[in-house]
Design a protein around this motif. Sequence first.
Motif, short mmCIF file in Angstrom:
data_model
loop_
_atom_site.label_atom_id
_atom_site.label_comp_id
_atom_site.label_asym_id
_atom_site.label_seq_id
_atom_site.Cartn_x
_atom_site.Cartn_y
_atom_site.Cartn_z
N PHE A 176 -18.46 11.88 -38.15
CA PHE A 176 -17.47 10.80 -38.09
C PHE A 176 -16.05 11.35 -38.24
O PHE A 176 -15.16 11.05 -37.43
N LYS A 177 -15.84 12.19 -39.23
CA LYS A 177 -14.51 12.76 -39.45
C LYS A 177 -14.09 13.65 -38.28
O LYS A 177 -12.92 13.63 -37.86
N ALA A 178 -15.04 14.41 -37.75
CA ALA A 178 -14.72 15.30 -36.63
C ALA A 178 -14.31 14.52 -35.38
O ALA A 178 -13.40 14.93 -34.64
N ARG A 182 -10.65 14.79 -33.52
CA ARG A 182 -10.54 15.18 -32.11
C ARG A 182 -9.86 14.08 -31.28
O ARG A 182 -9.15 14.37 -30.32
N PHE A 183 -10.08 12.82 -31.67
CA PHE A 183 -9.52 11.68 -30.93
C PHE A 183 -8.77 10.77 -31.91
O PHE A 183 -9.22 9.67 -32.25
N PRO A 184 -7.62 11.22 -32.40
CA PRO A 184 -6.93 10.50 -33.48
C PRO A 184 -6.43 9.12 -33.09
O PRO A 184 -6.15 8.30 -33.97
N ASN A 185 -6.27 8.85 -31.80
CA ASN A 185 -5.81 7.54 -31.37
C ASN A 185 -6.94 6.62 -30.90
O ASN A 185 -6.68 5.50 -30.45
N LEU A 186 -8.16 7.11 -30.99
CA LEU A 186 -9.32 6.28 -30.63
C LEU A 186 -9.63 5.33 -31.77
O LEU A 186 -9.77 5.75 -32.92
N ARG A 187 -9.72 4.06 -31.44
CA ARG A 187 -10.08 3.08 -32.47
C ARG A 187 -11.57 3.22 -32.77
O ARG A 187 -12.41 3.03 -31.90
N ILE A 188 -11.89 3.55 -34.02
CA ILE A 188 -13.26 3.79 -34.45
C ILE A 188 -13.59 2.87 -35.62
O ILE A 188 -12.79 2.72 -36.55
#
Length: 373
Positions: A176-178, A182-188
């Motif tokens: 999850f953290k990785a 890798r995709f800091p602007n992806l809404r997760i």
Amino acid sequence: MKLRSVNEIELPAAFDAHVHLRDGEMSQLVTPTIRRGGVNQVYVMPNLVPPITTIQQCLEYRDRLKAIDPSVDYLMSLYLHESITPEVIREAKKAGITGVKSYPAGVTTNSSSGVVDYATFYPVFAEMEKQNMVLNLHGEVPSTPTHAPSSTTTKDDVPTPAITILNAEPAFLPTFKALHERFPNLRIILEHCSTAAALAAVRACGPTVAGTITAHHLSLIIDDWAGDPFCFCKPVAKTPEDRDALLKAVVSSQGRFFLGTDSAPHDSRKKRGEDKIAAGVFTQPYAVGLVLDALEKGVERGVLAEGDVSQEVLEGFLGGWGRGFYGAEETRGERIVLKRGGEDIVDVLRKDGVSVDVVPFRRGEQTWSVSWK
């Protein structure tokens, strides 16, 4: 607000950010209960049989749900599968589909087509980031096979414990953290958080990451599901300390966590009459009331202070924060009124002409009733 001394509460209609409505007869049975629980807007999970992996399947499924109850707003999702490509993501965005749900292969109901290697989907996640779509993560890893060693050793000679349903969520958190790094602007969204460790992992991420919390995880601990198949779900409820951490997150998260009931109906025969118990707790008809009950118990145990459960917190956790994260406006302006102890939870949910039935969470007890303004 002093919750224990309040007998009536008025709130905006709730948004449930994680529901399982199934299909066919089961959908006919459970979809009409959404509004009974105080909810008028839901985010629908795609793990049907077969899973919802195409845009056409997704839109047709939404049409079937609307035909059952057109007064609910259904936000739809695709099932992360090898057939999902960046082009599918672009077309899904145009079609009004909200997000993509990831199930690690084999961890829960109808997840056999799930993810084995997240790196395979990096191009998909990159396109989701561009399209501002939501990635919903079932945050567990599969259990270690029963014939395998109790631990393994990595290349650095560090022992890795075997995975069980009790540590499957913490074991997923590095992945999850990785993904966020890798995709800091992806809404997760880390779905149905069940441990204090999961809450801490969400808080350690940036503002594009949030978590959902279910009504039942606010009440249950290990001992409850160990003796009752109708309290068994994935992820399983954990320790009293984990449960209390979830209660504290509801009142202190300032929007990082919001309601996703993960209400998961199974025919009662699959919960007590077959060799394996189906994983899922059904809370849909009583969603908001069950949350209020759990918070009140938290106050009684001293986990929460009287003033922690404010009108602002209830409006945020039950609707405002989730809608804000999803960008899902509630256009009807509907409101609900909850009255203490006004609802008897049925022992079994049935419907004329439907051959399946479902046993709700806390069957035979009382909770808050819901009426609509």
